[in-house]
Design an enzyme around this catalytic site. Structure first.
Site, PDB file in Angstrom:
ATOM      1  N   GLY A  14     -13.738  -2.586  -5.053  1.00  0.00           N
ATOM      2  CA  GLY A  14     -14.121  -1.389  -5.764  1.00  0.00           C
ATOM      3  C   GLY A  14     -14.561  -0.190  -5.243  1.00  0.00           C
ATOM      4  CB  SER A  15     -15.016   0.821  -1.440  1.00  0.00           C
ATOM      5  OG  SER A  15     -13.766   1.009  -1.110  1.00  0.00           O
ATOM      6  CG  ASN A  16     -10.555   3.734  -2.824  1.00  0.00           C
ATOM      7  OD1 ASN A  16     -10.195   4.751  -2.429  1.00  0.00           O
ATOM      8  ND2 ASN A  16      -9.954   2.850  -2.096  1.00  0.00           N
ATOM      9  CG  MET A  92      -4.777  -6.919  -5.343  1.00  0.00           C
ATOM     10  SD  MET A  92      -4.332  -5.823  -4.173  1.00  0.00           S
ATOM     11  CE  MET A  92      -3.553  -6.755  -2.910  1.00  0.00           C
ATOM     12  NE  ARG A  93      -2.390  -9.369 -11.957  1.00  0.00           N
ATOM     13  CZ  ARG A  93      -1.751 -10.490 -11.892  1.00  0.00           C
ATOM     14  NH1 ARG A  93      -0.517 -10.664 -11.996  1.00  0.00           N
ATOM     15  NH2 ARG A  93      -2.758 -11.435 -11.889  1.00  0.00           N
ATOM     16  CG  LEU A  94       4.868  -4.996  -8.408  1.00  0.00           C
ATOM     17  CD1 LEU A  94       6.303  -5.406  -8.264  1.00  0.00           C
ATOM     18  CD2 LEU A  94       4.940  -3.717  -7.636  1.00  0.00           C
ATOM     19  CB  ILE A  95       2.570  -0.747 -13.112  1.00  0.00           C
ATOM     20  CG1 ILE A  95       1.162  -0.730 -12.486  1.00  0.00           C
ATOM     21  CG2 ILE A  95       2.298  -0.287 -14.540  1.00  0.00           C
ATOM     22  CD1 ILE A  95       0.081  -1.452 -12.913  1.00  0.00           C
ATOM     23  CG  ASN A 109      -1.593   2.450  -6.053  1.00  0.00           C
ATOM     24  OD1 ASN A 109      -2.779   1.709  -5.997  1.00  0.00           O
ATOM     25  ND2 ASN A 109      -0.926   2.083  -4.994  1.00  0.00           N
ATOM     26  CG  HIS A 111      -0.416   1.899   0.148  1.00  0.00           C
ATOM     27  ND1 HIS A 111      -0.294   0.471  -0.123  1.00  0.00           N
ATOM     28  CD2 HIS A 111       0.305   1.945   1.396  1.00  0.00           C
ATOM     29  CE1 HIS A 111       0.116  -0.250   0.891  1.00  0.00           C
ATOM     30  NE2 HIS A 111       0.628   0.612   1.788  1.00  0.00           N
TER      31      HIS A 111
HETATM   32  C1  GRF Z   1      -7.675   0.346  -0.495  1.00  0.00           C
HETATM   33  O1  GRF Z   1      -7.557   0.091   0.815  1.00  0.00           O
HETATM   34  C2  GRF Z   1      -6.542   0.899  -1.328  1.00  0.00           C
HETATM   35  O2  GRF Z   1      -6.025   1.682  -0.645  1.00  0.00           O
HETATM   36  C3  GRF Z   1      -5.715  -0.402  -1.349  1.00  0.00           C
HETATM   37  O3  GRF Z   1      -6.500  -1.748  -1.663  1.00  0.00           O
HETATM   38  C4  GRF Z   1      -7.790  -1.291  -1.038  1.00  0.00           C
HETATM   39  C5  GRF Z   1      -8.808  -1.334  -2.179  1.00  0.00           C
HETATM   40  O4  GRF Z   1     -10.050  -1.192  -1.617  1.00  0.00           O
HETATM   41  N1  GRF Z   1      -4.696  -0.355  -2.450  1.00  0.00           N
HETATM   42  P1  GRF Z   1     -11.216  -0.854  -2.949  1.00  0.00           P
HETATM   43  O5  GRF Z   1     -11.174  -2.119  -3.675  1.00  0.00           O
HETATM   44  O6  GRF Z   1     -11.139   0.442  -3.254  1.00  0.00           O
HETATM   45  O7  GRF Z   1     -12.475  -1.288  -1.872  1.00  0.00           O
END
Ligand code: GRF
Length: 204
Positions: A14-16, A92-95, A109, A111
């Protein structure tokens, strides 16, 4: 200013999510994070939601009979809370169709590669194994495929000769934390125009 209602879906660290919340709490932000949904009970992102005092829902997939039932419940929570934009951040799932049809053009999303290069898991490892000199991060609209929806914005990151997966991931992550909030602000400023596969960011 009325602020856009955003939900974050995550599965892990959850850093994003945290970066988006911090941005949303700046005085000039045009959106707010109303809730977070995790499909993993022990996701660190859920604890971060608690610290930020943001409502958090834990909906493990195993508790539902199939993907449609799982997404039906997610959609019900999103709709009940007036969510306008869904941001996947390490989800970590397809929608599937259940969510895509209820939120057309309203799921994004992030990536950690310059898509369409290195889709799927371990994007940074893929970039190093392929000997790329430049990678980066991409924010895109979500479709039913794997990291395949229309690209909204990308930030390149140079790959150094001495990079390993950890060092490259950390450098890309710093850029993810800046790019995602910027894109969300554009979304709620009505700057994003979808023309087929192309997304134009107006007003830049
Ligand atoms: C990030 O690198 C994002 O791009 C990818 O999964 C990672 C999630 O990191 N989809 P965080 O949980 O946001 O720290």
């Amino acid at each position: 200013m009325t602020k856009g209602n955003v939900a974050v879906l995550l599965s892990g660290r959850g850093s994003n999510f945290a970066a988006i919340v911090r941005d949303s709490r700046k005085a000039d932000a045009n959106y707010g994070i109303r809730l977070v949904i995790s499909d993993q009970e022990n996701a660190l992102g859920l604890r971060k939601a608690h610290v930020f005092d943001i409502p958090a829902y834990c909906l493990p997939r195993e508790r539902f009979k199939d993907r449609a039932a799982h997404e039906h419940e997610i959609a019900a929570i999103l709709e009940k809370n007036g969510i306008e934009l869904v941001c996947l951040a390490g989800y970590m799932r397809l929608i599937g169709p259940e969510l895509l049809e209820k939120f057309p053009g309203r799921i994004m999303n992030i990536h950690p590669s310059l898509l369409p290069a290195c889709p799927g898991l371990h994007a940074q490892r893929q970039a190093l194994r392929q000997g790329l000199k430049i990678s980066g991060c991409t924010v895109h609209f979500v479709d039913s495929g794997l990291d395949s929806g229309p690209i909204i914005a990308q930030q390149p990151v140079r790959i150094r000769d001495d990079d390993d997966e950890d060092s490259l991931s950390s450098r890309i992550l710093l850029h993810e934390h800046r790019l995602y909030p910027r894109v969300i602000r554009h979304y709620f400023s009505n700057h994003l125009q979808i023309r087929g596969r192309r997304v134009i960011i107006a007003g830049r």
